[in-house]
Design a protein around this motif. Sequence first.
Motif, PDB file in Angstrom:
ATOM      1  N   MET A 134       1.669  39.434 -26.683  1.00 51.85           N
ATOM      2  CA  MET A 134       2.190  40.046 -25.455  1.00 51.85           C
ATOM      3  C   MET A 134       2.873  38.995 -24.594  1.00 51.85           C
ATOM      4  SD  MET A 134      -0.901  42.702 -24.457  1.00 51.85           S
ATOM      5  CE  MET A 134      -2.237  41.577 -24.873  1.00 51.85           C
ATOM      6  N   LYS A 135       4.075  39.288 -24.163  1.00 51.62           N
ATOM      7  CA  LYS A 135       4.834  38.374 -23.309  1.00 51.62           C
ATOM      8  C   LYS A 135       5.647  39.154 -22.279  1.00 51.62           C
ATOM      9  CE  LYS A 135       5.364  34.705 -26.799  1.00 51.62           C
ATOM     10  NZ  LYS A 135       4.596  33.644 -26.112  1.00 51.62           N
ATOM     11  N   SER A 136       5.981  38.470 -21.191  1.00 53.81           N
ATOM     12  CA  SER A 136       6.924  38.968 -20.195  1.00 53.81           C
ATOM     13  C   SER A 136       7.938  37.870 -19.909  1.00 53.81           C
ATOM     14  CB  SER A 136       6.215  39.354 -18.888  1.00 53.81           C
ATOM     15  OG  SER A 136       5.528  40.579 -19.005  1.00 53.81           O
ATOM     16  N   VAL A 137       9.179  38.257 -19.767  1.00 52.50           N
ATOM     17  CA  VAL A 137      10.234  37.328 -19.351  1.00 52.50           C
ATOM     18  C   VAL A 137      10.781  37.844 -18.025  1.00 52.50           C
ATOM     19  CG1 VAL A 137      12.486  36.331 -19.883  1.00 52.50           C
ATOM     20  CG2 VAL A 137      10.803  36.674 -21.707  1.00 52.50           C
ATOM     21  N   GLY A 138      10.850  36.965 -17.046  1.00 52.08           N
ATOM     22  CA  GLY A 138      11.264  37.422 -15.723  1.00 52.08           C
ATOM     23  C   GLY A 138      12.065  36.408 -14.948  1.00 52.08           C
ATOM     24  N   ILE A 139      12.557  36.859 -13.802  1.00 55.67           N
ATOM     25  CA  ILE A 139      13.330  36.012 -12.899  1.00 55.67           C
ATOM     26  C   ILE A 139      12.866  36.238 -11.477  1.00 55.67           C
ATOM     27  CG2 ILE A 139      15.402  35.904 -14.331  1.00 55.67           C
ATOM     28  CD1 ILE A 139      16.602  38.160 -12.683  1.00 55.67           C
ATOM     29  N   LEU A 140      13.098  35.247 -10.627  1.00 57.23           N
ATOM     30  CA  LEU A 140      12.907  35.366  -9.184  1.00 57.23           C
ATOM     31  C   LEU A 140      14.246  35.158  -8.514  1.00 57.23           C
ATOM     32  CD1 LEU A 140       9.601  33.351  -8.617  1.00 57.23           C
ATOM     33  CD2 LEU A 140       9.899  35.831  -8.454  1.00 57.23           C
ATOM     34  N   SER A 141      14.510  35.952  -7.473  1.00 56.01           N
ATOM     35  CA  SER A 141      15.786  35.891  -6.785  1.00 56.01           C
ATOM     36  C   SER A 141      15.564  36.014  -5.283  1.00 56.01           C
ATOM     37  CB  SER A 141      16.706  37.020  -7.265  1.00 56.01           C
ATOM     38  OG  SER A 141      17.931  37.043  -6.548  1.00 56.01           O
ATOM     39  N   THR A 142      16.582  35.637  -4.526  1.00 57.02           N
ATOM     40  CA  THR A 142      16.503  35.743  -3.072  1.00 57.02           C
ATOM     41  C   THR A 142      16.699  37.168  -2.573  1.00 57.02           C
ATOM     42  OG1 THR A 142      18.851  35.153  -3.003  1.00 57.02           O
ATOM     43  CG2 THR A 142      17.264  33.379  -2.661  1.00 57.02           C
ATOM     44  N   SER A 143      17.072  38.082  -3.457  1.00 59.66           N
ATOM     45  CA  SER A 143      17.292  39.471  -3.089  1.00 59.66           C
ATOM     46  C   SER A 143      16.918  40.360  -4.263  1.00 59.66           C
ATOM     47  CB  SER A 143      18.768  39.702  -2.706  1.00 59.66           C
ATOM     48  OG  SER A 143      19.092  41.076  -2.689  1.00 59.66           O
ATOM     49  N   TYR A 144      16.622  41.630  -3.980  1.00 60.08           N
ATOM     50  CA  TYR A 144      16.344  42.551  -5.076  1.00 60.08           C
ATOM     51  C   TYR A 144      17.538  43.420  -5.431  1.00 60.08           C
ATOM     52  CZ  TYR A 144      15.534  45.846  -1.205  1.00 60.08           C
ATOM     53  OH  TYR A 144      15.648  46.599  -0.063  1.00 60.08           O
ATOM     54  N   THR A 145      18.615  43.337  -4.678  1.00 64.29           N
ATOM     55  CA  THR A 145      19.689  44.317  -4.803  1.00 64.29           C
ATOM     56  C   THR A 145      20.448  44.230  -6.122  1.00 64.29           C
ATOM     57  OG1 THR A 145      21.233  42.866  -3.632  1.00 64.29           O
ATOM     58  CG2 THR A 145      20.027  44.484  -2.318  1.00 64.29           C
ATOM     59  N   ASN A 146      20.421  43.088  -6.773  1.00 62.69           N
ATOM     60  CA  ASN A 146      21.151  42.965  -8.033  1.00 62.69           C
ATOM     61  C   ASN A 146      20.271  42.520  -9.196  1.00 62.69           C
ATOM     62  OD1 ASN A 146      23.843  43.804  -7.501  1.00 62.69           O
ATOM     63  ND2 ASN A 146      24.175  41.931  -6.322  1.00 62.69           N
ATOM     64  N   LEU A 147      18.975  42.600  -9.038  1.00 60.01           N
ATOM     65  CA  LEU A 147      18.089  42.252 -10.148  1.00 60.01           C
ATOM     66  C   LEU A 147      18.361  43.124 -11.376  1.00 60.01           C
ATOM     67  CD1 LEU A 147      14.658  41.714  -8.341  1.00 60.01           C
ATOM     68  CD2 LEU A 147      16.040  39.975  -9.478  1.00 60.01           C
ATOM     69  N   TYR A 148      18.744  44.361 -11.133  1.00 56.94           N
ATOM     70  CA  TYR A 148      18.991  45.298 -12.230  1.00 56.94           C
ATOM     71  C   TYR A 148      20.034  44.777 -13.217  1.00 56.94           C
ATOM     72  CZ  TYR A 148      23.609  46.444 -10.555  1.00 56.94           C
ATOM     73  OH  TYR A 148      24.921  46.350 -10.207  1.00 56.94           O
ATOM     74  N   ARG A 149      20.944  43.935 -12.741  1.00 61.97           N
ATOM     75  CA  ARG A 149      22.035  43.470 -13.595  1.00 61.97           C
ATOM     76  C   ARG A 149      21.524  42.614 -14.750  1.00 61.97           C
ATOM     77  NH1 ARG A 149      26.493  40.907  -9.715  1.00 61.97           N
ATOM     78  NH2 ARG A 149      27.693  40.922 -11.646  1.00 61.97           N
ATOM     79  N   HIS A 150      20.308  42.107 -14.599  1.00 55.64           N
ATOM     80  CA  HIS A 150      19.752  41.230 -15.622  1.00 55.64           C
ATOM     81  C   HIS A 150      18.691  41.935 -16.476  1.00 55.64           C
ATOM     82  CE1 HIS A 150      21.887  38.307 -13.284  1.00 55.64           C
ATOM     83  NE2 HIS A 150      21.074  38.425 -12.258  1.00 55.64           N
TER      84      HIS A 150
END
Length: 433
Positions: A134-150
């Motif tokens: 089991m694994k998760s790959v993720g990112i942290l960003s300064t905003s949530y508005t464009n997280l969907y693009r990734h």
Amino acid sequence: MAQEEKSPLLAETDGDDYNYPNPRKRVWHVPPELKGVVTGNGTINTSSSSSSLACDFDFVVCVFVVTFDTRSGNMVEWCQPEEFELDGVEFKAMVSGSHTLLKDFVYFRKDNLYGLACFENMHVESEIERGARMKSVGILSTSYTNLYRHMQFLETQVRHQLETPGKYSNLEVFYQDKKGTLNSTISIPQQITPNSSSSTPSQEMLPEMKITHPAGCFSQFMKFFGEKVFILWKFALLQQRILFFSPPPIGVVCYRVYCACCLGNHDIGGLGHEMKPHFYVNVADIETLESEVSYIACTTEKIFEVKTSLYDIYVDNQIIRPCSPMLRDLMKVSVADKDKFAKLNNQRSALQYNYEDQGIDEEELFTTFFTEQNNRIFQTLLEASCSQDRQLTSEHMKNMGLDPYGDRTFLMELVEHYGIDVMLMVDNPCCPK
């Protein structure tokens, strides 16, 4: 999970190189400057304060891989930059109960950053891993508005990590392309610069986040709650602490957090503050939630149900349960609520009919509907508060789209919460509707 429930958090737009699918105290008094928003003809000027403060800077400040170890449990396996503080992320990126699923995704907050992680569970012939990797790959960003693009990139990479563990070159290239940070000595958004050294930003440096919507998720939200959407709407407008509970998968429940935030959106400046989406929370967030005046979040952890001091509204799938007697008075769907729900569905049907061959933008329909509804309420209240007699009549309530009797309690709570100085002239009937 239905495909539409997995749709990205915004409609896809061009411009992505990868091409993959404030806590403040409640306002109890009208600020003096509100008296100046009345124009010569007696109307109220609206100002899109949230829009003007919105910022499109959304640099990725960290990329990480979380794994489940049979001896150590959830742990951060790899991250870039290496020195980034990720304490607790391993339990947000791989949520409680996710071991029962093959795939899921989750939105969350880490301090003042927003994260998106994609999880996958793969069967393996390994006694050490007890038959499951089991694994998760993720990112942290300064905003949530464009997280969907990734989203699609992360889904691809978590499969890659499962099949070829320890190969991080694609994630390193992604981070180098997308990385950015906030200058820790500057408090204005313009100083967010890409390709500079990473550090966790402080609250005052983050841009105001505009409310945005998952593609297709608002129609799912409406279908799921039906007329009860307008009960949630009232609680959102009253800026209550709203917690959604559901067993995994949690991705679609994160969408409900988005939608609930949208219900309270308006363009009238100087009234309260935007609701804070926390997305997924777990027991490690208890101390943070204790200090919040208002928020909207979701969880898979049933322990929250008994911690009633942490929330005002507990939503267990389709069951909405308020904590206080005052809020229980708002649980009935009023006649005006039913009318608004029918009107919204009629608008949706008309939009589908008129644009059947061109594609439709249901999200804009829904968000515009609630923004205009809220603007009308606040405009009417502020105009009444600036009038000579400050009286609010049944006619005012009807013009606001409210039931003079069924929504009386809601309106009384609303004017008290926002400190709007009006006198409600609608009497309780002897036989309420």
